[in-house]
Write an enzyme that holds these catalytic residues in place. Structure first.
Site, short mmCIF file in Angstrom:
data_model
loop_
_atom_site.label_atom_id
_atom_site.label_comp_id
_atom_site.label_asym_id
_atom_site.label_seq_id
_atom_site.Cartn_x
_atom_site.Cartn_y
_atom_site.Cartn_z
N SER A 286 -12.02 -136.72 -30.36
CA SER A 286 -11.09 -136.12 -31.26
C SER A 286 -11.87 -135.13 -31.72
CB SER A 286 -11.31 -137.36 -32.54
OG SER A 286 -10.40 -137.18 -33.35
N ASP A 361 -0.69 -139.46 -27.59
CA ASP A 361 -1.38 -139.07 -28.63
C ASP A 361 -0.88 -137.88 -29.23
OD1 ASP A 361 -3.58 -138.76 -30.39
OD2 ASP A 361 -5.01 -138.33 -28.98
N HIS A 418 -4.72 -143.01 -29.72
CA HIS A 418 -5.95 -141.92 -29.92
C HIS A 418 -7.20 -142.47 -29.46
CE1 HIS A 418 -7.66 -138.24 -31.26
NE2 HIS A 418 -8.23 -138.81 -32.21
#
Length: 514
Positions: A286, A361, A418
């Site tokens: 991320s 995602d 995610h």
């Protein structure tokens, strides 16, 4: 622009503290029973038969386990290819077994940042690592990895990324300004070093525990990098840049920026193991993936990965241009970091980036929704029209699809797509674009639900199951339940300024020579 980046309408994806969503108290010690390595597919109802499709997904067929690198060649003979020296050509489709294991291994180093981070706002230690460096990997059941922590990394929270930083609601806290960001580790076990074929330096960056809300904080404003290269057209998203470079002089933990900390520590390790075969591997998930790419660029731009040799005829050091320590990034679910010029500069510096994503995602699609690497005329609008919102991904993409896994349920929760553990599950089952999904290393599927609700109910794994026993509370001698004091949080090493100055001096000395 931030409001244009992404719209999240699913209320399930906005929970900042997944532990609060547990309907039962799950003891982390008891959850060891969930790590069913030898019986991956099971049901809450023992009499309920397991679907044949599930069984076939556990056991790879002979065709699906064909190796693209000679099976008889151990990792220490092919490690440069696995680290991307040939941009992973012929290793991704079908997936090479060595590469699969290394992707998962480095993903677990990134996952360790989440598993060790204290994000409880009711704790005065919120924003710290729960474990001391000396027993970090032992506490996470990763001592067998053969690595040792060299230092923790911190960043100041006094920047405009409110959904990334975690702050305590308590009046007495460990720091008013700092958040723990990750760590630098190095392989120290001799057996592991022989297996790898080199001594490996790992930098792992923490992502965000607030799932996707931090995307709204992005300013979508590009600014010149100016780490060493004087080209103002090489640009990085300003929020990422601030997170990496800002410091707080009044704080013991971020009196040096995250940038200064990581450069100083990599320099110190390289000095300690001078003359050995080394590699630098950086990983993150991320927002941590953005920091991974940025720090890899910084290390390469500052020429920190060039081997220095002592000269007998001069008091200065010479650079062995034939010896460049490889820099590899294993990025998971990361956003775009900079513009096309930044991407081209990373390529020119020889940085190898493997970006592992889930096609469902949203994060890898931002920033740069108007102009990105998929746009045919990006170079023209960036250089000729000076379009200010042009971004490009760096490196090679490994695109996975969670809908191919028979273990995962359909969900509208963007946080599941995610999730890092879910990504590692997909890596384990991936055998190429046309290959059937089947778990190659038998990685425990219960890990998927560690911090999300993604597994099908038939596997009987509770969602969000990982938490500290009794949330860290212990019974005192008088029978009262208390939160024990932790050892003092480790501050920055005293030699940080010295090693960072060495980095700057060396970069300046090579500016005109290379």
């Amino acid at each position: 622009m931030a409001s244009l980046l992404l719209s999240f309408n699913n209320p399930k994806s906005t929970s900042q503290f997944p532990l609060q969503r547990l309907s039962q108290k799950w003891d982390i010690v008891k959850t060891k029973n969930l790590l069913f390595s030898n019986n991956l597919a099971f049901s809450q109802n023992p009499s309920k038969p397991i679907k044949c499709s599930t069984i076939s997904s556990i056991t790879p067929s002979k065709e699906e386990t064909q190796e693209s690198i000679d099976q008889n060649r151990p990792l220490h003979q092919v490690w440069r290819e696995i680290q991307g020296c040939n941009n992973w050509e012929n290793l991704l489709d079908p997936m090479d077994p060595h590469l699969r294991r290394e992707i998962i291994r480095y993903g677990e180093f990134a996952q360790a940042c989440y598993d060790s981070f204290d994000f409880d706002p009711h704790s005065k230690y919120c924003g710290t690592c729960k474990y001391q460096g000396a027993n970090f990997f032992e506490k996470l059941d990763m001592a067998h990895k053969g690595y040792s922590i060299n230092r923790f990394l911190y960043a100041t929270s006094n920047i405009n990324l409110p959904n990334f930083f975690q702050k305590s609601k308590m009046s007495s806290v460990w720091s008013q300004h700092a958040n723990w960001m990750g760590y630098v580790a190095v392989s120290t076990d001799e057996d592991e070093i022989r297996r790898l074929g080199r001594r490996d330096i790992v930098v792992a960056w923490r992502g965000t525990v607030t799932y996707l809300e931090w995307i709204h904080d992005l300013k979508d404003i590009l600014r010149p990098a100016h780490f060493r290269h004087d080209d103002p057209s090489i640009k990085i998203e300003s929020g990422f840049f601030d997170l990496y470079t800002t410091k707080e002089n009044s704080c013991n933990y971020c009196s040096f920026s995250a940038r200064e900390q990581v450069l100083a520590e990599v320099r110190r390790i390289m000095e300690k193991y001078k003359g050995e075969e080394l590699s630098i591997t950086i990983t993150g998930h991320s927002l941590g993936a953005a920091l991974a790419i940025m720090s890899a660029y910084d290390i390469a731009e500052m020429k920190l990965n060039l081997v220095q040799t002592d000269s007998r005829t001069s008091n200065t050091s010479l650079i062995d241009e034939r010896k460049k320590i490889p820099i590899t990034v294993f990025s998971f679910s990361g956003p775009r970091v900079g513009n096309l010029k930044f991407k081209e500069r990373c390529d020119a510096l020889g940085i190898k980036v493997l970006r592992v994503i889930n096609v469902h995602d949203k994060v890898p699609n931002v920033p740069g929704i108007f102009a990105n690497e998929k746009f045919q005329h990006q170079k023209y609008i960036e250089e000729t029209l000076s379009f200010p919102w042009s971004y490009a991904h760096v490196g090679v993409e490994l695109a996975l699809d969670h809908k191919q896994s028979p273990f995962l349920k359909q969900t509208g929760d963007f946080g599941c797509a995610h999730n890092l553990e879910a990504i590692l599950h997909l890596v384990d089952g991936y055998h190429g674009k046309k290959g059937k999904f089947c778990l190659a290393t038998k990685r425990d599927i219960a890990l998927v639900n560690k911090s999300c609700d993604f597994l099908k109910a038939e596997y009987g794994v509770p969602p969000y199951w990982r938490q500290d026993e009794n949330k860290g509370m212990v019974r005192s001698g008088d029978g009262r339940w208390v939160l024990p004091e932790r050892p003092r949080v480790e501050a920055l090493p005293s030699d940080t300024a010295h090693h960072f100055q060495q980095v700057i001096n060396f970069a300046r000395s090579t500016l005109d020579k290379l």
